[in-house]
Design a protein around this motif. Structure first.
Motif, short mmCIF file in Angstrom:
data_model
loop_
_atom_site.label_atom_id
_atom_site.label_comp_id
_atom_site.label_asym_id
_atom_site.label_seq_id
_atom_site.Cartn_x
_atom_site.Cartn_y
_atom_site.Cartn_z
N GLU A 193 -6.32 1.11 6.01
CA GLU A 193 -7.70 1.49 6.30
C GLU A 193 -8.10 1.18 7.73
OE1 GLU A 193 -6.90 1.40 2.19
OE2 GLU A 193 -6.80 -0.34 3.53
N THR A 194 -7.45 0.19 8.35
CA THR A 194 -7.84 -0.22 9.71
C THR A 194 -6.82 0.18 10.77
OG1 THR A 194 -6.82 -2.41 9.42
CG2 THR A 194 -9.15 -2.18 8.81
N ALA A 195 -5.60 0.49 10.35
CA ALA A 195 -4.55 0.81 11.32
C ALA A 195 -4.68 2.25 11.83
CB ALA A 195 -3.18 0.62 10.68
N ASP A 196 -4.08 2.51 12.99
CA ASP A 196 -4.00 3.86 13.53
C ASP A 196 -3.27 4.76 12.52
OD1 ASP A 196 -2.43 6.04 15.08
OD2 ASP A 196 -3.95 5.37 16.51
N SER A 200 -3.95 -3.24 7.48
CA SER A 200 -4.12 -2.42 6.28
C SER A 200 -4.17 -0.96 6.70
CB SER A 200 -5.40 -2.79 5.54
OG SER A 200 -6.53 -2.26 6.20
N TRP A 248 0.81 -1.22 0.00
CA TRP A 248 0.00 0.00 0.00
C TRP A 248 0.84 1.27 0.00
CZ3 TRP A 248 0.94 3.15 4.12
CH2 TRP A 248 1.45 2.56 5.28
N ARG A 294 -6.09 -7.37 -2.57
CA ARG A 294 -4.95 -8.11 -2.02
C ARG A 294 -4.22 -8.91 -3.08
NH1 ARG A 294 -2.86 -9.24 2.93
NH2 ARG A 294 -2.19 -11.38 3.41
N ASP A 346 -5.84 -5.46 14.54
CA ASP A 346 -6.55 -5.10 13.31
C ASP A 346 -5.79 -4.00 12.57
OD1 ASP A 346 -8.58 -5.28 11.43
OD2 ASP A 346 -9.84 -3.79 12.43
N ALA A 347 -4.47 -4.15 12.50
CA ALA A 347 -3.63 -3.13 11.89
C ALA A 347 -3.00 -3.62 10.59
CB ALA A 347 -2.53 -2.70 12.87
#
Length: 207
Positions: free
Chosen positions: A191-194, A189, A120, A137, A186-187
């Protein structure tokens, strides 16, 4: 069927070993670790792999697997590898990449105007190299498969196994390697990571 698993200095080991472990056990496949010269090749993590075949010795593999690198910018200056990819692709049954390996395919002119994915943090560069960047993916376009960052190489390998040998065999391999990831966080991608993590990792990968 001859498969070329491409090695070069500072490549990422899991990019290559993930799909290798998925594919290598099939009796129809003869595997080759190929590089500009035979011998040890140091990965970006410090692991060392061994090239058993030179690029010149295997000009026409049936399957090509190109890993990415944590130091991907210098890899784009590997003229010998890029020339080999450009020459080998037209006769290959499948040409594949993992992570930033797609930038090497693009540098060889293989992804111009074609949908492809990559890590990414490197999507902008892949677009600059002429590809139509997709955030999936794993992306299949004709006989080319590109996978997103590092761990996506396992997904790519399983998809390739399905294309080569059918769903039953691909499922057998998936069960054998017990690939059913349940991550503790839940990190995985951007889109989901901090957002702070995204900034930090982007800087590391594009340094």
């Amino acid at each position: 069927m001859r498969a070329a698993f491409v090695l070069y200095e500072n490549m990422t080991a899991l990019d290559l070993i993930g799909p290798y472990e998925v594919l290598a056990g099939h009796p129809e496949l003869t595997t080759h670790f190929v590089a500009e010269r035979t011998g040890p090749v140091a990965c970006d993590s410090g692991a060392v792999l061994h090239a058993d075949t030179t690029l010149a010795e295997l000009p026409d593999p049936d399957v090509i697997v190109v890993p990415g690198s944590g130091h991907w910018r210098p890899a784009l200056e590997n003229d010998a590898l890029i020339a080999w990819l450009a020459a080998a692709h037209p006769t290959a049954r499948w040409t594949t990449s993992v992570c930033t390996g797609s930038t090497l395919l693009a540098a060889a002119g293989l992804l111009t105007g074609r949908p492809a994915t990559t890590h990414w943090a490197v999507r902008g560069t892949l677009a600059e190299l002429g590809a139509e960047v997709v955030t999936d993916r794993v992306v299949v376009d004709g006989n080319t498969i590109t996978a997103a960052g590092v761990s996506a190489g396992i997904d790519m390998g399983l998809l390739l196994a399905r294309e080569l040998w059918g769903g039953r065999m691909a499922d057998t391999i998936q069960l054998a390697i017990e690939y059913a990831p349940e991550t503790p966080g839940d990190a995985g991608s951007p889109e989901t990571a901090d957002p702070d993590l995204v900034t930090t990792v982007r800087a590391l990968i594009n340094r």
